[in-house]
Design an enzyme around this catalytic site. Structure first.
Site, PDB file in Angstrom:
ATOM      1  N   HIS A  12     -11.022  45.388   9.549  1.00 25.22           N
ATOM      2  CA  HIS A  12      -9.669  44.555  10.938  1.00 25.22           C
ATOM      3  C   HIS A  12      -9.826  43.604  10.491  1.00 25.22           C
ATOM      4  O   HIS A  12      -9.568  43.231  12.386  1.00 25.22           O
ATOM      5  CB  HIS A  12     -11.005  45.612  12.125  1.00 25.22           C
ATOM      6  CG  HIS A  12     -11.661  45.474  12.456  1.00 25.22           C
ATOM      7  ND1 HIS A  12     -12.980  46.583  13.012  1.00 25.22           N
ATOM      8  CD2 HIS A  12     -12.684  44.197  12.664  1.00 25.22           C
ATOM      9  CE1 HIS A  12     -13.825  45.882  13.841  1.00 25.22           C
ATOM     10  NE2 HIS A  12     -14.046  44.853  12.981  1.00 25.22           N
ATOM     11  N   HIS A  59     -14.763  43.412  20.150  1.00 29.01           N
ATOM     12  CA  HIS A  59     -15.173  42.125  20.155  1.00 29.01           C
ATOM     13  C   HIS A  59     -15.082  41.722  21.652  1.00 29.01           C
ATOM     14  O   HIS A  59     -15.203  39.954  21.696  1.00 29.01           O
ATOM     15  CB  HIS A  59     -14.463  41.589  19.247  1.00 29.01           C
ATOM     16  CG  HIS A  59     -14.567  42.047  18.269  1.00 29.01           C
ATOM     17  ND1 HIS A  59     -14.147  43.345  17.902  1.00 29.01           N
ATOM     18  CD2 HIS A  59     -15.030  41.410  16.921  1.00 29.01           C
ATOM     19  CE1 HIS A  59     -14.591  43.736  16.505  1.00 29.01           C
ATOM     20  NE2 HIS A  59     -15.242  42.677  15.592  1.00 29.01           N
ATOM     21  N   HIS A 192     -20.403  41.558   5.735  1.00 31.52           N
ATOM     22  CA  HIS A 192     -20.749  39.860   6.201  1.00 31.52           C
ATOM     23  C   HIS A 192     -21.151  39.938   7.867  1.00 31.52           C
ATOM     24  O   HIS A 192     -22.098  40.693   8.506  1.00 31.52           O
ATOM     25  CB  HIS A 192     -18.723  40.082   6.804  1.00 31.52           C
ATOM     26  CG  HIS A 192     -18.360  40.659   8.037  1.00 31.52           C
ATOM     27  ND1 HIS A 192     -18.313  42.499   8.104  1.00 31.52           N
ATOM     28  CD2 HIS A 192     -17.800  40.693   9.094  1.00 31.52           C
ATOM     29  CE1 HIS A 192     -17.673  42.680   9.224  1.00 31.52           C
ATOM     30  NE2 HIS A 192     -17.664  41.421  10.108  1.00 31.52           N
ATOM     31  N   GLU A 239     -21.330  47.356  11.860  1.00 34.89           N
ATOM     32  CA  GLU A 239     -19.403  48.080  11.739  1.00 34.89           C
ATOM     33  C   GLU A 239     -19.223  48.724  10.764  1.00 34.89           C
ATOM     34  O   GLU A 239     -18.857  49.992  11.574  1.00 34.89           O
ATOM     35  CB  GLU A 239     -18.353  47.054  11.198  1.00 34.89           C
ATOM     36  CG  GLU A 239     -18.355  46.011  12.945  1.00 34.89           C
ATOM     37  CD  GLU A 239     -17.550  45.087  12.623  1.00 34.89           C
ATOM     38  OE1 GLU A 239     -17.200  44.375  13.346  1.00 34.89           O
ATOM     39  OE2 GLU A 239     -16.440  44.738  10.896  1.00 34.89           O
TER      40      GLU A 239
END
Lengths: 278, 126
Positions: A12, A59, A192, A239
């Protein structure tokens, strides 16, 4: 009774929203990412979904550290995006499916998941970018149930807990009184890391393991603690927990319909995986 | 519960969340355009309003990601602060690793040799 038609799991990354806004889909940097989506959309549109259950992490749009739920379930009639501070354009609002939300909440609490219910909930890029990817012409007629997982502030829920939570949600959907076609949209990852001296860390081997395990051996991923997942997938690679919830929702045996994997998009190993019940 | 540290990887635990609360709250406020304007107009006053610690104030002043993280900043909230200066996550990554932005991007790009293997699912056998 409702039917779970399958799951679409995708990264995303906010920059995707920027690329869509600027029409960069066919630029050399973006093409290997965006070109994977037409087959996923063909599959999705043929399956005629009514509702998307979107599993993502916020976030810092709807939730702040003042109140940070581990599992939050949207129960609103309408969801809107808003300025996230660093320039991603907002998108049109999305209709909710509060009756299904409450059916999920009832089942989850009956199964001893102590969820937070949200009758107002802003949805950030982690929810809206996947909607843009799957319905680029707009999502009229599609309703959503957003489900936010804390992948930000440790302690995070365990992979084992996430898989079980997903299974509870799946049971609620299948038992729901209305005849709806429901697609699961799980978002985020894959590996990441944005912060620290290890910023830029990626782990294709672990990503491959996750993608392979998610098809029919999701229990394999429950052997990892959240801390181990951070070590293997990077801080934000946590995530993958959203994907594990999504796999739990899908339930039994599955078949992989589409897979893409592309490094780099922004700082991330971008992936797409479409699964349908086998 | 303490787990073995992961080299180069700050894990945003409760200790960080408590230490960084004022800093993260200020960054969270920057979602609103009027707050970004207020920050730009008078940075000192804006930081004072959120009660930043001297360490956090200095970290904001220095625009140094490592110092902001050390002061308890979480990268998702710090991104809103970085956005004011038009910095993206490659810029942040380059700064923290001591690389130029091009070098940092090249480091990411180097992992792309595995793209086809993962697409085919042949790096692991589960």
């Amino acid at each position: 009774m409702s039917k779970i038609i399958g799951s679409v799991s995708t990264s995303h990354i906010p920059a995707i929203g920027g690329a869509i806004a600027k029409g960069l889909q066919q630029e050399p940097y973006w093409k290997p990412f965006f070109d994977a989506f037409p087959p996923a959309r063909d599959w999705l549109h043929a399956a005629k979904p009514d509702v998307a259950v979107v599993v993502y992490n916020d976030h810092g749009l709807n939730f702040f550290l003042d109140k940070m739920p581990t599992f939050a379930i949207g129960a609103a009639g309408l969801y809107t995006s808003e300025d996230e501070g660093w320039g991603i354009p907002t998108v049109p609002p999305v209709q909710g499916a509060p009756d299904l939300s409450w059916a999920i909440i009832e089942q989850a609490v009956a199964d001893e998941f102590d969820v937070t219910t949200c009758q107002e909930m802003l949805v950030d890029h982690a929810c809206t970018v996947p909607l843009q990817l799957m319905w680029p012409a707009g999502w009229e007629g599609i309703r959503i149930v957003p489900i936010a997982i804390n992948t930000v502030q440790h302690p995070l829920p365990s992979a084992r807990r996430c898989l079980a939570f997903g299974r509870s949600i799946g049971q609620a959907i299948r038992a729901f009184s209305q005849d709806l076609n429901v697609v699961v949209l799980s978002t985020g990852g894959l590996s990441h890391q944005l912060e620290g001296e290890r910023a830029g860390f990626l782990n294709p081997e672990f990503d491959d393991l996750c993608l392979n395990a998610l098809i029919n051996k999701p229990e394999l991923l429950t052997r990892y603690s959240s801390h181990e997942i951070v070590e293997l997938a990077g801080s934000q690679g946590a995530e993958i927990l959203n994907w594990i919830v999504g796999r739990g929702i899908l339930g039994g045996a599955a078949r992989e319909v589409v897979r893409n994997y592309h490094i780099p998009i922004s700082n991330t190993a971008a992936a797409l995986q479409v699964l349908e019940p086998a | 519960m303490s787990a073995k540290p992961i080299p180069g990887t700050p894990v945003f635990t409760g200790a960080y969340a408590m230490r960084g609360y004022a800093l993260n709250k200020m960054c969270f406020s920057l979602n609103a355009p009027e707050n970004r304007a207020a920050f730009k107009a008078d940075e000192d006053a804006y930081c004072a309003k959120y009660g930043l610690t001297p360490q956090q104030r200095e970290a904001i002043r220095s625009r140094t990601v490592a110092k902001l993280i050390e002061a308890g900043g979480n990268v998702y909230y710090l991104a809103k602060f970085a956005g004011i200066f038009g910095l993206n996550v490659q810029d942040l990554g380059a700064q923290q690793t001591g690389l130029t932005v091009d070098e940092f991007k090249a480091r990411l790009q180097a992992y792309s040799v595995h793209n086809e293997d993962v697409k085919a699912g042949r790096l692991t056998n589960v």
